[in-house]
Structures are given as C-alpha cells and as structure tokens.
Design a protein around this motif. Structure first.
Motif, mmCIF file in Angstrom:
data_model
loop_
_atom_site.group_PDB
_atom_site.id
_atom_site.type_symbol
_atom_site.label_atom_id
_atom_site.label_comp_id
_atom_site.label_asym_id
_atom_site.label_seq_id
_atom_site.Cartn_x
_atom_site.Cartn_y
_atom_site.Cartn_z
ATOM 1 N N PRO A 4 97.383 63.077 72.122
ATOM 2 C CA PRO A 4 98.021 62.139 71.193
ATOM 3 C C PRO A 4 97.218 60.857 70.976
ATOM 4 O O PRO A 4 97.451 60.157 69.996
ATOM 5 C CB PRO A 4 99.359 61.842 71.856
ATOM 6 N N ASN A 5 96.297 60.529 71.915
ATOM 7 C CA ASN A 5 95.483 59.324 71.730
ATOM 8 C C ASN A 5 94.185 59.461 72.526
ATOM 9 O O ASN A 5 94.022 60.386 73.329
ATOM 10 C CB ASN A 5 96.245 58.052 72.120
ATOM 11 N N ARG A 6 93.274 58.511 72.318
ATOM 12 C CA ARG A 6 91.943 58.624 72.885
ATOM 13 C C ARG A 6 91.926 58.498 74.410
ATOM 14 O O ARG A 6 91.171 59.207 75.081
ATOM 15 C CB ARG A 6 91.031 57.554 72.264
ATOM 16 N N GLY A 31 99.965 52.128 89.078
ATOM 17 C CA GLY A 31 99.443 51.006 88.314
ATOM 18 C C GLY A 31 99.528 51.314 86.834
ATOM 19 O O GLY A 31 99.668 52.479 86.435
ATOM 20 N N SER A 32 99.408 50.303 86.016
ATOM 21 C CA SER A 32 99.536 50.488 84.573
ATOM 22 C C SER A 32 98.248 50.990 83.932
ATOM 23 O O SER A 32 98.246 51.979 83.210
ATOM 24 C CB SER A 32 99.953 49.175 83.923
ATOM 25 N N ARG A 33 97.132 50.313 84.195
ATOM 26 C CA ARG A 33 95.894 50.659 83.494
ATOM 27 C C ARG A 33 95.414 52.060 83.843
ATOM 28 O O ARG A 33 94.706 52.695 83.070
ATOM 29 C CB ARG A 33 94.818 49.613 83.817
ATOM 30 N N SER A 34 95.788 52.575 84.992
ATOM 31 C CA SER A 34 95.388 53.929 85.399
ATOM 32 C C SER A 34 96.356 54.999 84.904
ATOM 33 O O SER A 34 96.238 56.170 85.284
ATOM 34 C CB SER A 34 95.287 54.001 86.927
ATOM 35 N N THR A 35 97.309 54.622 84.056
ATOM 36 C CA THR A 35 98.315 55.568 83.565
ATOM 37 C C THR A 35 97.720 56.848 82.990
ATOM 38 O O THR A 35 98.213 57.949 83.312
ATOM 39 C CB THR A 35 99.218 54.888 82.511
ATOM 40 N N LEU A 170 83.255 56.074 89.752
ATOM 41 C CA LEU A 170 83.351 56.134 88.300
ATOM 42 C C LEU A 170 84.356 55.076 87.849
ATOM 43 O O LEU A 170 85.542 55.157 88.204
ATOM 44 C CB LEU A 170 83.797 57.523 87.830
ATOM 45 N N ASN A 171 83.874 54.092 87.121
ATOM 46 C CA ASN A 171 84.749 53.057 86.577
ATOM 47 C C ASN A 171 85.215 53.506 85.197
ATOM 48 O O ASN A 171 84.395 53.882 84.345
ATOM 49 C CB ASN A 171 83.996 51.731 86.479
ATOM 50 N N CYS A 172 86.517 53.507 84.963
ATOM 51 C CA CYS A 172 87.102 54.169 83.796
ATOM 52 C C CYS A 172 87.857 53.173 82.915
ATOM 53 O O CYS A 172 89.039 52.885 83.166
ATOM 54 C CB CYS A 172 88.057 55.272 84.246
ATOM 55 N N PRO A 173 87.225 52.627 81.880
ATOM 56 C CA PRO A 173 87.939 51.702 80.982
ATOM 57 C C PRO A 173 88.875 52.455 80.041
ATOM 58 O O PRO A 173 88.491 53.483 79.461
ATOM 59 C CB PRO A 173 86.803 51.024 80.213
ATOM 60 N N PHE A 174 90.094 51.976 79.908
ATOM 61 C CA PHE A 174 91.069 52.603 79.023
ATOM 62 C C PHE A 174 91.650 51.571 78.063
ATOM 63 O O PHE A 174 91.887 50.419 78.435
ATOM 64 C CB PHE A 174 92.208 53.248 79.819
ATOM 65 N N GLN A 175 91.899 52.018 76.844
ATOM 66 C CA GLN A 175 92.508 51.185 75.822
ATOM 67 C C GLN A 175 93.962 51.617 75.622
ATOM 68 O O GLN A 175 94.307 52.776 75.818
ATOM 69 C CB GLN A 175 91.753 51.345 74.494
ATOM 70 N N LYS A 176 94.790 50.675 75.208
ATOM 71 C CA LYS A 176 96.177 51.025 74.883
ATOM 72 C C LYS A 176 96.206 51.785 73.554
ATOM 73 O O LYS A 176 95.340 51.558 72.697
ATOM 74 C CB LYS A 176 97.021 49.761 74.796
ATOM 75 N N PRO A 177 97.163 52.713 73.409
ATOM 76 C CA PRO A 177 98.248 53.042 74.341
ATOM 77 C C PRO A 177 97.737 53.836 75.542
ATOM 78 O O PRO A 177 96.866 54.697 75.408
ATOM 79 C CB PRO A 177 99.210 53.864 73.497
ATOM 80 N N LEU A 178 98.304 53.550 76.702
ATOM 81 C CA LEU A 178 97.923 54.219 77.939
ATOM 82 C C LEU A 178 98.784 55.451 78.206
ATOM 83 O O LEU A 178 98.356 56.379 78.890
ATOM 84 C CB LEU A 178 98.052 53.236 79.110
ATOM 85 N N PRO A 186 92.617 53.093 64.911
ATOM 86 C CA PRO A 186 91.519 53.979 65.324
ATOM 87 C C PRO A 186 91.750 54.664 66.666
ATOM 88 O O PRO A 186 90.836 55.284 67.200
ATOM 89 C CB PRO A 186 90.346 53.011 65.421
ATOM 90 N N HIS A 187 92.955 54.515 67.262
ATOM 91 C CA HIS A 187 93.198 55.079 68.591
ATOM 92 C C HIS A 187 93.666 56.526 68.544
ATOM 93 O O HIS A 187 93.776 57.167 69.578
ATOM 94 C CB HIS A 187 94.237 54.226 69.324
ATOM 95 N N ALA A 188 93.946 57.037 67.372
ATOM 96 C CA ALA A 188 94.420 58.412 67.241
ATOM 97 C C ALA A 188 93.261 59.402 67.388
ATOM 98 O O ALA A 188 92.094 59.068 67.167
ATOM 99 C CB ALA A 188 95.101 58.598 65.894
ATOM 100 N N VAL A 189 93.618 60.627 67.754
ATOM 101 C CA VAL A 189 92.649 61.730 67.808
ATOM 102 C C VAL A 189 92.917 62.616 66.590
ATOM 103 O O VAL A 189 94.065 63.040 66.372
ATOM 104 C CB VAL A 189 92.808 62.543 69.100
ATOM 105 N N PRO A 190 91.909 62.910 65.766
ATOM 106 C CA PRO A 190 92.134 63.745 64.576
ATOM 107 C C PRO A 190 92.774 65.079 64.935
ATOM 108 O O PRO A 190 92.470 65.685 65.971
ATOM 109 C CB PRO A 190 90.730 63.939 64.005
ATOM 110 N N ASP A 191 93.655 65.537 64.064
ATOM 111 C CA ASP A 191 94.362 66.793 64.324
ATOM 112 C C ASP A 191 93.413 67.975 64.490
ATOM 113 O O ASP A 191 93.699 68.912 65.236
ATOM 114 C CB ASP A 191 95.350 67.089 63.186
ATOM 115 N N ASP A 192 92.284 67.951 63.800
ATOM 116 C CA ASP A 192 91.369 69.087 63.848
ATOM 117 C C ASP A 192 90.219 68.878 64.829
ATOM 118 O O ASP A 192 89.225 69.606 64.788
ATOM 119 C CB ASP A 192 90.808 69.380 62.452
ATOM 120 N N PHE A 193 90.334 67.879 65.722
ATOM 121 C CA PHE A 193 89.216 67.562 66.617
ATOM 122 C C PHE A 193 88.841 68.752 67.491
ATOM 123 O O PHE A 193 87.663 69.083 67.653
ATOM 124 C CB PHE A 193 89.574 66.352 67.491
#
Length: 581
Positions: A4-6, A31-35, A170-178, A186-193
């Motif tokens: 549903p998201n990146r 934790g939140s950021r590791s969701t 491994l340091n893992c940066p995440f963007q919202k939505p988590l 731009p956070h969506a993943v294309p349906d045909d990806f």
C-alpha cells in the motif's frame, strides 16, 4: 498491488530476504518509526517474533541465540536513544565473534540535523564494532533501489557469518505513512509495479543472493612446517580457549588423541564437557596449580597448539607466557588473541580442517607429562571435599547438570569458579558466557536467548550484581515463553574486588569497590512470576537438583560471604601448591 505504500514495500523486501536466507527468529522492541519492519515480521509465518520491552535486553537475547546456534537473530529498534541501548551487546558480539544483525529504524534524511523529535545521528553509530554497515536507501518504488535493498540484506548476513563473524548494522530510514495503509503520491506504490518489475517486487524463488561459503585452510607449505614442528616436539600441549567454532571440538579432540597431547580445556572451549574426556587427557584444574612455585622445575613444553580465544584462567595465561616453547595460534580470521605476545606462529585456518589434516599427518608422540597428571590429581583431591565456598556451588552446578543441557555463566567470580572447580565430565553440557568484553550487563537476557535456541534445560549461574543489572531481562521468561534454573550467588556486592590489591585500602574499598547493596531480590519472583527459594551451602544441592526436574522457572538464591570465600580459594590454592612444591 505489491504494497500500500513505499515503506511497507521496503520492509517486506527486507523481511522476505531474511526469511529466504534462513533467518527463523527476530527480537523486536516496540516503537513508531520501526512500524514497517515490525508489521512485516509479525505477518511472516516462517519467522518467530520475540517481543521485548527493553532494547538492551532484546539485543542480549539475540546474542544468546546466536551463541547457541551460530546464526544471527535480527534485532529491530525504533530511532533515537533506543539504538544506543544495543551498543553493549554489539561490543560483546564484536569481541566474541558472535553474529548479530541490527536493524535500526531512522528518520528520512531531510529530518536529520534539523531538531526533529527523536532524531539522532545513527550513521555508523557502532563504529568499528560492526563488520559491515549500510544506510539503506530511502523507500521508493524504483526497481534498482529495491534490488539494492535485497542484495544488501544478503551481504550483511554473509559478513556476520564470515571468517571473522560479528555484528552488522543496517540503518533503515522510513517515511510516513509507517502503517500498511494506502498512500497518496509520491508515497504510493503503482498498481502495476509488481507486474512491471517482478524481480524487484517479489525477489527470486529463494534467496536473492546465494552465499557459497568455504573454509579457510593453510597452504601446503604452511601445513608442512606445522607438521614438522609436531614431529620434532617431545612435550606438546593443546590449549583450547573459549571458542567461536564449537563444531571444531571433535576434530581438536581427535588431534590431541592422535598426538597423545594433553588438552588444557577452558570450560567455554567445548572440550571440557562432552564425548572427548574418555579418550583424551582433558585437564581442567590448571587454574589451581599452574603457579610459578610449582612449575619452576618442570621441563618446558616445546610446542603448544592453541585454539580459540585467550583462556579464562590467568594462571594458565601466565604459564604460557613463561613457557620456552613454540606456540601456534590457530585463528581463521588471522586475528591476534594472545595479550602476552609470546606466541611464535599464527596459523590462519578454520580450526576443524586444520586439526583434521594435522591429525592425518601425525602420530602418537608419546608426550610425557607426569607433572601435569600429578598436579591435576592433587587439585581435584583438594577440591573434592571443599565445601562452604562459592566454588562448591559452581562445582555442583556443572556436576549435576542434565545431559544434555546449557549452562550459562556470569562474569566476575562465577566464570572463574567454573574454570577452577568444574571437573571435566563426559556429558553434553554446553557452557557459555559473555567473555568477549566480559561485562556483567545483559547476562540474564543472553542466557535466556541461548536457552530459547534449544530444547535442552537451561541453567544460569549468576552473581547478585549481574542479576541486578539485568532484572528487566527476566520479563522474557513469560513474554518469550522461556524457563530456567537460575542460581543466584548473593555475596552482597562486587566480590571479585577481593582479588585485587585495592582490598587493602579501606576506605575506599567498601564504599567504592565492594559496594554492598543490601537488596532483597525475592520480590522479583512476584514481579516476573517464578518460584524463589533462599538457601545456604548445605541446602543448595537438594534445592538445585529438585529444580532441574521441575516445570517452570526457579531462582535459587545462595547467600555467601565474598571475603570468606576468597580466603578459602586462597587456602585451597596454597594447599595444592604446598603438596606439589
């Protein structure tokens, strides 16, 4: 749609690749950021989640599992100070060569150095303590970036288990939505990806990168020279220190048997307890008799084959430093684990193939060590009737441990007492300890992690300060469905400081070193839900043996006197020295 998201897309890729590489469990602190990672692990049917409320306990629990299995258990944390709580376990894993995979969630790059809440500099946070570090790319529905993530996961795992195993980060940066919720561009993943980029989105049928591991062998010329040293030696020894290659014990035992060399076996070597003591002269009392007053007139060994890390025993280390002998250190990573700097040869090889090939070229050298045989007998005769000292507790812990079982030992005095008082035994007793950095933090958590990796009974021999340091770790008993027999030696403070010259300076000895605490640990049984019993030396054996056949967890506290125990250790040592010299 793949995700549903990146952030969800990237987290699923990380977890899928870990599972494809054979990872079976993970330790997660909330934790939140590791969701994204937490949700992906929780949804994966092939990975068992051990949930911990304390990041430090989580890391040590994962360390314990790796000590028992030889494979890394990932640790997941949120961003900020949570990541710093992993550092003690990282240091231990680095020094002890234990595989450990750290997955630290982080904020996006644009929030770093901006004053954003819970944002700290996590890049290369653990410095030289890790074998491999990578700041993963920020999530994006871009195929090459996703393939890079999958490849990096396997690179990290390979580095954690290579010739020089250890922690990787491994340091893992995440963007919202988590959370796994639909997102707008731009956070969506294309349906045909997934249809357009199946390799990036779904990976391969199996690991994205397959690791083909091999063994490190010495060259033929090096093997010839080592075999020549063995052929020329008349008085050879094998010294087996704490090992990061437990599978090599049988080959080292076979080599010693072939050459007729006695084995001075550290309790953490995998050789003091097992199927080798019946056919190989296995010595375990050396800590009590390798005194310069005893060994001054002994003929020196002319060759010492050393496997594993530096021995726990200071008298053994000092004896080797005094010995006029060729000493060959066997180390697959080419590391130098001998702080007296008296070794003469460094053999870069995995211990098992080296021992096997050397045994094939060798024969019984008939090494004659009547001094060692006599000293060993004198030591165990003295120890056999030694009661009412902390070493007697350690002796009973190992002597009555079930076959098979795991015995985890705290640092400071417990591991030293196991070294001096636990007699070699023909039983499958795996004795483990955190002897890399030799701290007393995280001992309980590491023990429970080791116990979680096997069905064999778990026994923890610990001291009061180590118990105090890791009381949070006791939550894993219920939360991670573990059980143990915990032997708590309570001498009310830092008993090991009685071994140091500072004992003669009071003040500040009592207030700043011995530091008596006067704590009553029995309420921990109500807090964490286990049975608790307090006893003395006389009542300990019966309590201990009863616990070994009981369900659940029992803590057996034995109240001791640190100074009296230390004076008793000294007395026993002097008795053996007098008998031999």
């Amino acid at each position: 749609m793949t995700a549903p998201n990146r952030s969800t897309l990237f987290a699923r890729a990380v977890v899928d690749e870990l599972a494809n590489a054979g990872v079976e469990s993970v330790c997660i602190a909330p934790g939140s950021r590791s969701t994204p990672l937490t949700v992906a692990f929780d949804a994966h049917d092939d990975i068992r989640v051990f949930s911990h409320l304390d990041e430090r306990a989580a890391a040590f629990f994962a360390l314990g599992r790796a000590k028992r299995t030889g494979r890394p258990t990932p640790v997941v944390t949120t961003s900020g100070t949570a990541t710093a709580n992993l550092h003690p376990a990282v240091m231990e894993a680095a020094q002890a060569r234990v595989p450990l995979l750290l997955l630290t969630a982080d904020r996006p790059a644009e929030l770093r150095d901006s004053g954003a809440n819970q944002t700290v500099d996590q890049e290369k946070l653990y410095g030289s303590s890790v074998q491999f570090y990578k700041d993963l790319p920020e999530p994006n529905a871009e195929p090459r970036r996703l393939r890079a993530v999958r490849t990096t996961v396997h690179r990290a795992l390979a580095e954690s288990r290579g010739a020089n195993p250890g922690p990787v980060h491994l340091n893992c940066p995440f963007q919202k939505p988590l959370e796994p919720t639909d997102a707008e561009p731009p956070h969506a993943v294309p349906d045909d990806f997934a249809d357009r980029y199946p390799l990036a989105a779904r990976g391969r049928n199996g690991p994205f990168v397959t690791r083909h591991a091999g063994e490190t062998h010495p060259g033929e010329q090096s093997l010839d020279r080592l075999a020549a040293l063995v052929a020329d030696a008349e008085r050879g020894l094998v010294v087996a220190g704490p090992t990061d290659h437990p599978d090599a014990a049988s080959e080292i035992g076979r080599l010693a048997d072939t050459l007729g060399y006695p084995v001075l076996a550290d309790p953490l070597s995998g050789l003091r307890f097992g199927g080798y003591t019946e056919r190989v002269p296995t010595l375990g009392g050396y800590d009590g008799y390798l005194d310069e007053r005893v060994t001054a007139d002994w003929p020196s060994p002319d060759l010492v084959l050393r496997f594993g890390a530096s021995p726990t025993s200071k008298p053994l280390r000092n004896y080797l430093a005094r010995a006029d002998a060729r000493q060959a250190l066997v180390d697959p990573a080419g590391g130098w684990r001998e702080a007296s700097f008296t070794a003469s040869d460094l053999v870069v090889s995995d211990p098992a193939p080296l021992a096997r090939r050397l045994a094939e070229r060798g024969d019984d050298r008939g090494a004659d060590w009547p001094e060692l045989r006599l000293a060993e007998r004198a030591h165990w005769d003295a120890v056999a009737d030694a009661d009412r000292l902390e070493g007697a507790i350690a002796r009973e812990v190992v002597a009555s441990a079930p076959d098979p079982s795991t015995v985890f030992v705290s640092n400071s005095m417990p591991v030293r007492d196991i070294d001096r008082f636990a007699r070699p035994r023909d039983a499958d007793v795996s004795v483990l300890a955190n002897r890399g950095a030799s701290g007393i933090d995280g001992v309980t958590s590491t023990a429970l992690g080791a116990g979680s990796a096997t069905d064999a009974p778990l026994i923890l021999l610990t001291g009061d300060l180590a118990y105090y340091h890791d009381m949070n770790g006791l939550l894993a008993l219920a939360r991670c469905d573990q059980s143990a027999t915990i032997v708590l030696v309570n001498n009310d403070g830092g008993g090991i400081f009685h071994m140091l010259p500072i004992e003669d300076f009071d003040p500040p000895f009592q207030g700043q070193f011995k530091t008596p605490h006067g704590l009553d640990f029995e309420p921990t049984s109500d807090l964490y839900g286990f049975d608790y019993a307090r006893t003395d030396y006389d009542g300990f054996p019966e309590r201990y043996r009863a616990s070994l056949t009981s369900e659940g967890t029992q803590v057996i506290e034995v109240v001791t006197d640190a100074e009296a125990s230390h004076r008793r250790r000294e007395e026993l040592r002097e008795r053996v020295v007098a008998a031999l010299s």
